[in-house]
Design an enzyme around this catalytic site. Structure first.
Site, short mmCIF file in Angstrom:
data_model
loop_
_atom_site.label_atom_id
_atom_site.label_comp_id
_atom_site.label_asym_id
_atom_site.label_seq_id
_atom_site.Cartn_x
_atom_site.Cartn_y
_atom_site.Cartn_z
N ASP A 93 -17.09 -64.60 -36.26
CA ASP A 93 -17.06 -64.90 -34.87
C ASP A 93 -18.35 -64.63 -34.24
O ASP A 93 -18.78 -65.27 -33.35
CB ASP A 93 -15.95 -64.09 -34.07
N THR A 117 -11.58 -57.91 -28.91
CA THR A 117 -11.03 -56.55 -29.30
C THR A 117 -12.22 -55.38 -29.41
O THR A 117 -12.06 -54.21 -29.19
CB THR A 117 -10.50 -56.97 -30.67
#
Length: 237
Positions: A93, A117
């Protein structure tokens, strides 16, 4: 039409692209072949890319095989120079966000914040990736206080940011949220002082929350990782 799939720690994000333009997107918790087929409807998919931070499920493998998808792994080529000791250790990511940011802001000094997160920070200088930081995200900070203490409660993010709390609950919320805001603001201030021709771009599930709370101005783009995956797909096809 191109199909881009990003499987993160919390959510699955999927988009249809026509060249560089996002046609439509969807987010959900668990990926299935039927959900993807329903999402693309009658559109003809020419190329597909899949990025996953998790192990591949049977459903995901079915999608990869059916759409003959490119998988973001060590065999994929990237259109930018990545200065990292081992590129395979760099989160998928993060890598996609870096490439997405460079494509949007060529030849600029870019600070990339992925606020989800985890809080990841990545620095780009004139299209070269220099490195970054990783620290806990907002929910993880709340959970850590609850898990590693005997009596502190598990709290959740609140939209109204409190300067100080007048209870244990509100004190935790003030401490966690203001602590993260101050951390990001200090980093942005330092970056802007050290880099001319700069831009700060944020993505991730909490990017819009922090966009309105930070003293420094940032540009929030919740689709930055998807844009980066689309660029990687084009480069490899």
């Amino acid at each position: 039409m191109k199909l881009v799939i990003d499987i993160g720690n919390t959510l699955v994000k999927v988009a249809l692209f026509e060249k560089k333009k996002i046609i439509k997107t969807i987010s959900f918790e668990n990926i299935t072949f039927e959900v993807i087929k329903c999402f693309i409807e009658n559109n003809k998919i020419k190329n597909t890319i899949v990025s996953s931070v998790k192990d591949y499920s049977t459903e995901l493998l079915k999608i990869i095989n059916d759409f003959n998808a490119i998988v973001l792994d060590q065999n994929v080529k990237y259109p930018v120079k990545i200065n990292y000791n081992n590129i395979n250790d760099l989160g998928k990511d993060r890598l996609a966000a870096i490439i997405g940011a460079i494509n949007l802001y060529t030849n600029k000094n870019i600070l990339i914040l992925d606020i989800g997160t985890c809080l990841t920070i990545d620095l780009v200088n004139n299209n070269n990736y220099l490195g970054g930081r990783i620290s806990p995200g907002l929910d993880m900070r709340y959970k850590a206080l609850n898990k590693f203490t005997a009596k502190l409660p598990l709290c959740e993010k609140i939209s109204k940011n409190l300067k100080y709390g007048n209870s244990t609950l509100s004190s935790i919320q003030s401490g966690v949220q203001n602590g993260m805001i101050d951390e990001i603001d200090a980093l942005i201030t330092e970056f802007k002082q050290e880099n001319k021709n700069n831009i700060v771009i944020a993505t991730g599930g909490d990017c819009f929350f922090f966009e309105k709370e930070l003293k420094n101005s940032i540009f929030a783009d919740q689709f930055l990782v998807l844009r980066g995956l689309n660029e990687i797909l084009d480069f490899n096809v």
